[in-house]
Design a protein around this motif. Structure first.
Motif, PDB file in Angstrom:
ATOM      1  N   THR A 213       0.834  -1.203   0.000  1.00 44.40           N
ATOM      2  CA  THR A 213       0.000   0.000   0.000  1.00 44.40           C
ATOM      3  C   THR A 213       0.867   1.251   0.000  1.00 44.40           C
ATOM      4  OG1 THR A 213      -1.768  -1.154   1.187  1.00 44.40           O
ATOM      5  CG2 THR A 213      -1.797   1.249   1.254  1.00 44.40           C
ATOM      6  N   GLU A 214       1.905   1.249   0.832  1.00 46.92           N
ATOM      7  CA  GLU A 214       2.813   2.393   0.877  1.00 46.92           C
ATOM      8  C   GLU A 214       3.547   2.560  -0.446  1.00 46.92           C
ATOM      9  OE1 GLU A 214       4.197   5.778   2.547  1.00 46.92           O
ATOM     10  OE2 GLU A 214       2.702   4.395   3.391  1.00 46.92           O
ATOM     11  N   LYS A 217       1.369   4.082  -3.089  1.00 48.23           N
ATOM     12  CA  LYS A 217       1.119   5.512  -2.894  1.00 48.23           C
ATOM     13  C   LYS A 217       2.243   6.381  -3.441  1.00 48.23           C
ATOM     14  CE  LYS A 217      -1.644   5.077   1.353  1.00 48.23           C
ATOM     15  NZ  LYS A 217      -1.663   5.353   2.815  1.00 48.23           N
ATOM     16  N   ASN A 218       3.419   5.792  -3.609  1.00 50.81           N
ATOM     17  CA  ASN A 218       4.591   6.579  -3.998  1.00 50.81           C
ATOM     18  C   ASN A 218       5.121   6.266  -5.395  1.00 50.81           C
ATOM     19  OD1 ASN A 218       5.399   8.121  -1.409  1.00 50.81           O
ATOM     20  ND2 ASN A 218       5.075   6.042  -0.665  1.00 50.81           N
ATOM     21  N   GLY A 227      -1.228   3.511  -7.083  1.00 53.60           N
ATOM     22  CA  GLY A 227      -2.302   3.229  -6.142  1.00 53.60           C
ATOM     23  C   GLY A 227      -3.635   3.803  -6.566  1.00 53.60           C
ATOM     24  N   SER A 228      -3.631   4.711  -7.543  1.00 55.94           N
ATOM     25  CA  SER A 228      -4.887   5.289  -8.019  1.00 55.94           C
ATOM     26  C   SER A 228      -5.579   4.398  -9.037  1.00 55.94           C
ATOM     27  CB  SER A 228      -4.620   6.667  -8.638  1.00 55.94           C
ATOM     28  OG  SER A 228      -3.824   6.543  -9.822  1.00 55.94           O
TER      29      SER A 228
END
Length: 329
Positions: A213-214, A217-218, A227-228
C-alpha cells in the motif's frame, strides 16, 4: 461464538508493534541470515522483557500462564515484523510440552529460563518438523519421536528458502522421558505451535499488504501514482479480505485450545490452512504491485516473501492439515 480482543490484549499488541517498529527488524533479519545473531538476540531479550516468552509458561515456573489468544496476539505482531529465531519453539511449543509431561523436575530445569528470556529452545517434532530451527543457538534442543522425548544437539546445517530460518540436523544426547504421557504432551505442544505459526502468517500477510500500500502511494507510472489504478486497489483489497477472513479462525482455535475442546485438532488445522492460503495470496499480490524489484534482496518485501513460503509448510503441510480436518468431519 462472539469474540473480540480485550482492551488489555489490544494494548499488548500495540506495545509489541511499537517495540518492533523501532527495532529495524529488516536489518535484524538480514543479519540473522548471515549468522550475525547479536542484534536478534538483543531483540528477543526485549520481547522476553515484555512477557512474550513467559506467556505459555505456567505461573509455578515463573511464567504468566496466559490464554492462548494472548499468544496469538503476540505472534501476529511477531509475524508482522518477521522476527527471526526460534521464538515459536521457545515461547509456545516447548513450554507446553514440558509443563504437560507431569515431570516437575524436568520442567523446572528449563522453563524458568525460558520465561525470563535467558534460554532459547528448539524442538524437532517428527515427522512434521524434522529439523531444529537455530539448533546451534538453542539450549535445550529437544526431539519428540512417537512416545519418546530426547535431548539432542545440532549437527549439520541445511539450506532453507528463508535465509533467516537456520535449520539443523540433530543427533541424540539423552532420553528425557518415554511413554504415553510424552505422546499426550507432544500433541498439546503441536497444536499450540500450529496456532502460533498461523498467527505469524496472519501478521506477515498484514505486513506485505502495508508495504505494498505504501509502495503504491509513492510509485508513479503513466503520470499517476499506481495506487490510483482500480486494478491495484482490487489486488490489495483481495489480499486484505483473505487475511481478515482467516483471522477469526486463529482466535477460534485459541479458544478451542483454552477450553480443551474435542475439536482442537480440526480447529488449529483449519486456522493453519486459512492463514497460509491468505498469506500466500498476500505475497502474490504484493509482488504484483511491486513488480520484479520485490524479488530483490535489497527490497524489504523479499524478507516476508521467503518467510511466508517457509512457514506455509512449517508445523505441517497444507495437505496434512486438510487431511486432519477431513478426518474430523
Amino acid at each position: 461464538m462472539k469474540f473480540s480482543l480485550s482492551t488489555e490484549q489490544r494494548d499488548f499488541a500495540d506495545s509489541l508493534r511499537g517495540l518492533l517498529a523501532g527495532a529495524n527488524t529488516p536489518a535484524v533479519v538480514r543479519a540473522w541470515g548471515e549468522n550475525d545473531t547479536a542484534s536478534g538476540r538483543a531483540l528477543l531479550q526485549q520481547l522476553a522483557e515484555t512477557g512474550v516468552t513467559a506467556l505459555a509458561v505456567p505461573e509455578e515456573f515463573d511464567g504468566i500462564g496466559a490464554h492462548p489468544a494472548d499468544l496469538a496476539v503476540a505472534f501476529i505482531e511477531l509475524g508482522r515484523a518477521a522476527v527471526p529465531g526460534p521464538i515459536l519453539e521457545t515461547a509456545a511449543a516447548v513450554p507446553v510440552l514440558l509443563s504437560s509431561l507431569g515431570d516437575h523436575q524436568l520442567a523446572k530445569r528449563f522453563l524458568p529460563g525460558i520465561a525470563e528470556g535467558s534460554t532459547l529452545a528448539s524442538l524437532v517434532f517428527e515427522p512434521s518438523t524434522p529439523r531444529a530451527l537455530d539448533g546451534d543457538l538453542a539450549d535445550p534442543v529437544l526431539r519428540v519421536s512417537g512416545d519418546t522425548l530426547e535431548l539432542v544437539r545440532a549437527s549439520t546445517r541445511l539450506e532453507s528458502v528463508d535465509p533467516a530460518r537456520r535449520l539443523f540436523e540433530v543427533e541424540p544426547v539423552e532420553t528425557l522421558a518415554q511413554g504415553p504421557d510424552v505422546a499426550t504432551a507432544a500433541q498439546k505442544a503441536y497444536d499450540l505451535a500450529v496456532l502460533a505459526v498461523s498467527a505469524q502468517l496472519i501478521g506477515a500477510g498484514h505486513a506485505m499488504i502495508d508495504l505494498s500500500t505504501e509502495y503504491a502511494k509513492n510509485r508513479s507510472q503513466f503520470g499517476r501514482v499506481i495506487g490510483s489504478f482500480q486494478a491495484v486497489k482490487h489486488h490489495l483489497a483481495d489480499a486484505l479480505v483473505a487475511v481478515e477472513m482467516a483471522t477469526p479462525l486463529v482466535y477460534g482455535a485459541a479458544i478451542s485450545i483454552a477450553e480443551g475442546a474435542a475439536t482442537v485438532g480440526r480447529d488449529v488445522s483449519a486456522a493453519k490452512v486459512a492463514a497460509a492460503d491468505a498469506a500466500y495470496l498476500a505475497s502474490r499480490k504484493a509482488l504484483q504491485v511491486h513488480g520484479a524489484i520485490g524479488y530483490t534482496l535489497e527490497c524489504d518485501l523479499s524478507l516476508w516473501l521467503t518467510k511466508v513460503r517457509a512457514l506455509q509448510s512449517a508445523w505441517g503441510t497444507a495437505a496434512a492439515h486438510r487431511a486432519r480436518i477431513a478426518s474430523a468431519l
